[in-house]
Enzyme design. Structure first.
Site, PDB file in Angstrom:
ATOM      1  N   LYS A  91       0.815  -1.271   0.024  1.00  0.00           N
ATOM      2  CA  LYS A  91      -0.046  -0.001   0.140  1.00  0.00           C
ATOM      3  C   LYS A  91       1.006   1.279  -0.003  1.00  0.00           C
ATOM      4  O   LYS A  91      -0.237   2.632  -0.841  1.00  0.00           O
ATOM      5  CB  LYS A  91      -0.857  -0.317   0.641  1.00  0.00           C
ATOM      6  CG  LYS A  91      -2.064  -0.870   1.132  1.00  0.00           C
ATOM      7  CD  LYS A  91      -2.805  -0.495   0.517  1.00  0.00           C
ATOM      8  CE  LYS A  91      -4.475  -1.402   0.352  1.00  0.00           C
ATOM      9  NZ  LYS A  91      -5.292  -0.734  -0.356  1.00  0.00           N
ATOM     10  N   SER A 116      -9.279   0.353   7.333  1.00  0.00           N
ATOM     11  CA  SER A 116      -8.802  -0.238   8.976  1.00  0.00           C
ATOM     12  C   SER A 116      -7.420  -1.287   8.689  1.00  0.00           C
ATOM     13  O   SER A 116      -7.040  -1.840   9.519  1.00  0.00           O
ATOM     14  CB  SER A 116     -10.014  -1.341   8.787  1.00  0.00           C
ATOM     15  OG  SER A 116      -9.753  -2.713   6.958  1.00  0.00           O
TER      16      SER A 116
END
Lengths: 373, 373
Positions: A91, A116
């Site tokens: 990410k 999350s």
């Protein structure tokens, strides 16, 4: 466990799509193209890690039985270790690529997201790298190690209910107050292109890959990788690996590909792969529709079995989501594909298969539970 | 936890040793020299992996407090990942180097050893690589994953009581019957030089290392590494990391260094670091005596704490023995060393510290136990 193979070669499929008036060729190229991904690679190079590719002959051995070996229908796996990316997951690439495209004025106001998991930590880390504030809306129930990471990287956490409206409302309030730019976790061009740099690197490291298997959730990673990989080697097969869920059937990518339209009314998957609970969006679905050749769904047991093999043989720490690619590679469906003459053409019987190990952020307490005898 | 620092610079120490008539300079050079290690590196290059070096800024951060940072007494760790070596531990290097020096006639008769752990698996794998038989005497109580590895690599297992005489007798019987060559786990020149190739690679990968920390058991690995490292950069400090044991005090390396003679009457350490239960031998002790600058002993809790950090931050699977080097690096003793002006001279305040992660062969059931909340 189910499998969906598209009928024609992916190249033909893309041409067919291009003929539809509602889906012009530029529909995805404006936000996800090889050129944009190459630009992203240059942009993030000073910050992101070029992650290594690992191989393991003992896992390769497991992939083929005696008949496969006699017939030469063997498989060689190449593992792209995004577990070693900054922040412990892929990410960081998309987050960094997004931040680096903000104006000086916007940079100062910081960035906000609701996530999350790994995108939240990655955005906080990317923000820290540039010395700007980050505001992270976290739904209840996020893994502790991922919360800790956000805090370590200096992200300002706002907790909220674990529903999409609650998450969006909380993020909108922060945007209003601070002027921060929203960096969505996957349905966002700069994020897709940032993740696409994985595919670029992978094809440089193993230029003759026949297949790439990528875990799918919101589709940001596979959209970027498929665009890069097919832009470089158009006959390389791209397969999405998706958890089917422990309870109700929740394989929305599989269903969407089968129906050839975005299916977004399936339940959130009940899976230990906590990183793979999102659904595709308006930007990722068209890329998945056009450039992903097949979807393999995997069960919870298959995910845990793949995790154990990765720990025991590769000596790598992966989170459950990170093992979903290997779970798909080891499925009978993939085996069947490998022994058949696939419809998309001239692939040698012996195949080089790339598997993206997308993240390694796992609570040790979960490992204790999964590995208990 | 205790610490032993030699008084003078290691170079001076070696010169002193050379003056003693009973300990000529050639005492260790005949079986452990930079030249022999360079030869070993060429010999094993087609078979062994050149293992990567990993770094982690978040662990580096943990190593220094605010005062350290203000004073510039910071530490940068470099992890040599022998967990990725063939067979999952450094032992393959020594085993392969030994086998490759056998005559054609001896090769055909195979090799034998007695070992409960990584040396056994490594020898079986090295034998398989050359297509020769291997006979492995395994004492009761060896970890299941290590037994499985021996079988996977085609080693013929003979079980025996977990005592040294029983192990030696069983190996001798096999030698008589088969004519196989005994390849000892550490007290053997070709094994020491094979393991020394770790040091050679490490200094090529990080030429300006100030310190190298190596877990010690029988001393084969540290003998080879110290010989290579000091042969290349004589002021690089070599530190042995040793488990003190959960029950009776069992730090035989620490005691031997303190008394300046081989102490072999301490109990076998009661430690989860199952790879570090051996004692130094007649060939490894003189090298440890002359070339190892200090010994840091670590407790069981420190080993488990270091393991957790390696899993959480480095995303690497290590066995308990593999974490002992980081446990030593994180000890208060090492910190003290780092803040003092060490007696062996011109080392900058900011230090580059190499840590050897020597093996990754761990039963997942043990991880479940160690990581349970």
């Amino acid at each position: 466990m189910v499998l969906s193979w598209d009928k024609g070669p992916s190249e033909g499929k893309r041409q067919k799509v291009a003929k539809k008036p509602k889906e012009p060729k530029s529909e995805t190229e404006s936000y996800a193209s090889l050129k944009l991904i190459q630009d992203a690679a240059k942009r993030i190079a000073p910050f992101a890690k070029l992650t290594p590719v690992h191989t393991c002959t003992s896992i390769d051995d497991m992939m083929s039985d005696e008949t496969d070996k006699i017939e030469g229908a063997t498989v060689e796996l190449f593992f792209k270790c995004e577990t070693f990316q900054k922040g412990g997951a892929f990410k960081f690439r998309g987050a960094m690529n997004s931040i680096l495209q903000l104006s000086k004025a916007d940079l100062q106001k910081g960035v906000v997201t609701h996530s999350s998991g790994n995108h939240a930590g990655a955005l906080a880390l990317a923000a820290k790298t540039k010395g700007i504030p980050s505001y992270i809306v976290v739904p209840e129930g996020a893994p502790q190690c991922k919360l800790d990471a956000i805090e370590t990287y200096g992200g300002e956490i706002t907790k909220c209910e674990a529903t999409v409206p609650a998450r969006e409302a909380a993020a909108a309030r922060i945007q209003e107050t601070t002027g921060a730019t929203l960096i969505p976790p996957y349905n966002y061009g700069p994020v897709i292109c940032g993740q696409g740099t994985i595919g670029l690197e992978f094809m440089e490291q193993v230029p003759d890959l026949d297949v790439v298997i990528v875990p799918i959730s919101g589709g940001g990673m596979i959209s970027g990788i498929a665009t890069a990989v097919k832009g470089i080697k158009k006959d390389c097969v791209v397969i999405a690996a998706e958890p089917v869920g422990a309870g109700a059937y929740a394989a929305d990518t599989f269903e969407s590909k089968k129906r050839k339209e975005l299916v977004d009314d399936l339940p959130v998957p009940d899976t230990i792969a906590d990183g793979l609970k999102a659904k595709m969006g308006s930007l990722t679905w068209p890329v998945v529709r056009d450039k992903v050749d097949a979807v393999i769904t995997v069960t919870e047991d298959e995910i845990v079995a793949a995790m154990k093999i990765i720990y025991e043989r590769l000596k790598l720490v992966v989170e459950p989501s990170g093992a979903v690619g290997l779970a798909a590679a080891m499925s009978t469906q993939f085996k069947e594909f490998n022994r058949k003459n696939p419809p998309w053409g001239k692939i040698s019987k012996h195949k080089k298969v790339g598997v993206v190990l997308c993240g390694g952020n796992v609570d040790l307490a979960l490992l204790a539970k999964l590995f208990a005898p």
